[in-house]
Design an enzyme around this catalytic site. Structure first.
Site, PDB file in Angstrom:
ATOM      1  N   PHE A 171       0.810  -1.216   0.000  1.00  0.00           N
ATOM      2  CA  PHE A 171       0.000   0.000   0.000  1.00  0.00           C
ATOM      3  C   PHE A 171       0.841   1.263   0.000  1.00  0.00           C
ATOM      4  CE2 PHE A 171      -2.191  -3.351   2.438  1.00  0.00           C
ATOM      5  CZ  PHE A 171      -3.280  -3.548   1.601  1.00  0.00           C
ATOM      6  N   GLY A 210       4.209  -2.515  10.700  1.00  0.00           N
ATOM      7  CA  GLY A 210       3.373  -2.806   9.540  1.00  0.00           C
ATOM      8  C   GLY A 210       4.198  -3.269   8.357  1.00  0.00           C
ATOM      9  N   ASP A 227       5.196  -7.044  12.506  1.00  0.00           N
ATOM     10  CA  ASP A 227       3.810  -7.299  12.072  1.00  0.00           C
ATOM     11  C   ASP A 227       3.350  -8.613  12.694  1.00  0.00           C
ATOM     12  OD1 ASP A 227       1.387  -7.715  10.440  1.00  0.00           O
ATOM     13  OD2 ASP A 227       2.281  -6.265   9.057  1.00  0.00           O
ATOM     14  N   GLY A 265      -3.184  -9.149   9.591  1.00  0.00           N
ATOM     15  CA  GLY A 265      -3.945  -8.092   8.914  1.00  0.00           C
ATOM     16  C   GLY A 265      -4.618  -7.144   9.883  1.00  0.00           C
ATOM     17  N   SER A 271       2.716  -5.092  17.797  1.00  0.00           N
ATOM     18  CA  SER A 271       3.683  -4.001  17.970  1.00  0.00           C
ATOM     19  C   SER A 271       3.756  -3.542  19.422  1.00  0.00           C
ATOM     20  CB  SER A 271       3.340  -2.823  17.056  1.00  0.00           C
ATOM     21  OG  SER A 271       2.130  -2.247  17.433  1.00  0.00           O
ATOM     22  N   ASP A 317       3.045   2.451  10.268  1.00  0.00           N
ATOM     23  CA  ASP A 317       2.135   2.095   9.174  1.00  0.00           C
ATOM     24  C   ASP A 317       1.431   0.773   9.510  1.00  0.00           C
ATOM     25  OD1 ASP A 317       0.853   2.343   6.709  1.00  0.00           O
ATOM     26  OD2 ASP A 317       2.474   1.367   5.601  1.00  0.00           O
ATOM     27  N   HIS A 331      -4.846   1.220  11.491  1.00  0.00           N
ATOM     28  CA  HIS A 331      -5.227   2.632  11.492  1.00  0.00           C
ATOM     29  C   HIS A 331      -6.486   2.927  12.307  1.00  0.00           C
ATOM     30  CE1 HIS A 331      -1.939   3.314   8.956  1.00  0.00           C
ATOM     31  NE2 HIS A 331      -2.504   3.118   7.784  1.00  0.00           N
ATOM     32  N   HIS A 373       2.538   6.978   7.739  1.00  0.00           N
ATOM     33  CA  HIS A 373       1.860   6.800   6.456  1.00  0.00           C
ATOM     34  C   HIS A 373       0.349   6.988   6.604  1.00  0.00           C
ATOM     35  CE1 HIS A 373       0.921   4.426   2.596  1.00  0.00           C
ATOM     36  NE2 HIS A 373       1.495   5.570   2.250  1.00  0.00           N
TER      37      HIS A 373
HETATM   38  N1  SAH Z   1       3.924  -0.976   5.164  1.00  0.00           N
HETATM   39  C1  SAH Z   1       3.141  -1.917   4.364  1.00  0.00           C
HETATM   40  C2  SAH Z   1       1.657  -1.869   4.624  1.00  0.00           C
HETATM   41  C3  SAH Z   1       1.253  -2.172   6.036  1.00  0.00           C
HETATM   42  S1  SAH Z   1      -0.458  -2.607   6.162  1.00  0.00           S
HETATM   43  C4  SAH Z   1       3.465  -1.704   2.865  1.00  0.00           C
HETATM   44  O1  SAH Z   1       4.483  -1.164   2.544  1.00  0.00           O
HETATM   45  O2  SAH Z   1       2.706  -2.118   2.000  1.00  0.00           O
HETATM   46  C5  SAH Z   1      -0.654  -2.673   7.890  1.00  0.00           C
HETATM   47  C6  SAH Z   1      -0.065  -3.907   8.552  1.00  0.00           C
HETATM   48  O3  SAH Z   1      -0.083  -3.674   9.954  1.00  0.00           O
HETATM   49  C7  SAH Z   1      -0.844  -5.208   8.333  1.00  0.00           C
HETATM   50  O4  SAH Z   1      -0.025  -6.161   7.712  1.00  0.00           O
HETATM   51  C8  SAH Z   1      -1.261  -5.655   9.744  1.00  0.00           C
HETATM   52  O5  SAH Z   1      -1.158  -7.057   9.957  1.00  0.00           O
HETATM   53  C9  SAH Z   1      -0.294  -4.907  10.624  1.00  0.00           C
HETATM   54  N2  SAH Z   1      -0.789  -4.612  11.960  1.00  0.00           N
HETATM   55  C10 SAH Z   1      -1.940  -3.985  12.293  1.00  0.00           C
HETATM   56  N3  SAH Z   1      -2.031  -3.853  13.627  1.00  0.00           N
HETATM   57  C11 SAH Z   1      -0.904  -4.399  14.152  1.00  0.00           C
HETATM   58  C12 SAH Z   1      -0.409  -4.578  15.489  1.00  0.00           C
HETATM   59  N4  SAH Z   1      -1.092  -4.135  16.535  1.00  0.00           N
HETATM   60  N5  SAH Z   1       0.775  -5.191  15.663  1.00  0.00           N
HETATM   61  C13 SAH Z   1       1.478  -5.644  14.598  1.00  0.00           C
HETATM   62  N6  SAH Z   1       1.073  -5.499  13.319  1.00  0.00           N
HETATM   63  C14 SAH Z   1      -0.108  -4.885  13.104  1.00  0.00           C
HETATM   64 MG    MG Z   2      -0.121   2.601   4.799  1.00  0.00          MG
END
Ligand code: SAH
Ligand code: MG
Length: 211
Positions: A15, A43, A68, A72, A121, A138, A141, A166
């Site tokens: 993304f 992320g 991550d 998802g 995280s 990232d 959200h 992001h």
């Molecule tokens: N940076 C990526 C996009 C990240 S999408 C790119 O370059 O395309 C957001 C990611 O955050 C997802 O894969 C999701 O599994 C992860 N995520 C969401 N909440 C999280 C959490 N609390 N701890 C760890 N990972 C998390």
């Molecule tokens: Mg993003």
């Protein structure tokens, strides 16, 4: 950025626009060269942004940690607009992006420079003590998740280090609020200012006041 790595980043599911990726790489390069510590992203997804930052780490002699749980975010589960059925583990029916991320990092030749951390995280942050040259937020959200990441990780940025965020949209009709809220909050502390290298698209890059 090595053309082979750029190709891998462009081909990876994810993304981040190419221009945002290159801006992230530029910020990563400055951070890696600063000697302030490792880079860390929240992320990983399928490793797209990790290639841009990982290349910066490699070039600057630093390491990227990329966190991550690979299950998802709420907003990319089945039924949501950005959901990709290919990243669902057929055995469990749950998302699992780890195999994709691992392959992306290997394809980019970055296995010695990018460490994938599989977990929440916040759980990782609770066990983290080392100051960081750059934190890229990232992950999820949702309001609680985004703010938890900001609260947990921004204090771990070394003085003089960078905070990249992001999906920051000033216009509420362009995207969700939480990334914009934490961006404003960081500026509001007086600790962070907009970095002159600047962001791109929905990527914002801030710098922490030096000690
Ligand atoms: N940076 C990526 C996009 C990240 S999408 C790119 O370059 O395309 C957001 C990611 O955050 C997802 O894969 C999701 O599994 C992860 N995520 C969401 N909440 C999280 C959490 N609390 N701890 C760890 N990972 C998390
Ligand atoms: Mg993003």
């Amino acid at each position: 950025m090595k053309p082979e790595s750029l190709r891998v980043a462009l081909d990876a599911k994810g993304f981040l626009d190419p221009d945002e990726g290159l801006a992230l790489h530029r910020a990563g390069l400055r951070a890696a060269a600063s000697g302030l510590g490792p880079l860390l992203e929240i992320g990983t997804y399928c490793g797209k942004s990790a290639v841009y930052l990982g290349e910066a780490a490699r070039e600057g002699g630093a390491i990227l940690f990329s966190i991550d749980h690979h299950r998802g975010s709420e907003e990319i589960q089945p039924g949501w607009e950005h959901h990709d059925p290919e990243v669902v583990d057929a055995r469990t029916g749950r998302m699992d992006t780890l195999p994709f991320a691992r392959r992306t990092i290997a394809d980019a030749g970055l296995e010695d420079h990018v460490v994938l951390i599989v977990g929440s995280s916040i759980v990782v942050a609770a066990g983290w003590a080392k100051p960081l040259a750059l934190v890229f937020i990232d992950g999820g959200h949702g309001t609680d998740v985004e703010w938890a990441d900001y609260r947990a990780w921004s204090p771990l940025i070394a003085p003089g280090g960078w905070l990249a965020i992001h999906d920051v949209f000033a216009d509420p009709t362009a995207g969700g609020r939480p990334p914009y809220e934490i961006y404003r909050a960081a500026l509001g502390t007086g600790e962070f200012t907009e970095d002159e290298a600047g962001g791109c698209g929905s990527l914002r890059v801030l710098r922490r006041r030096p000690a």
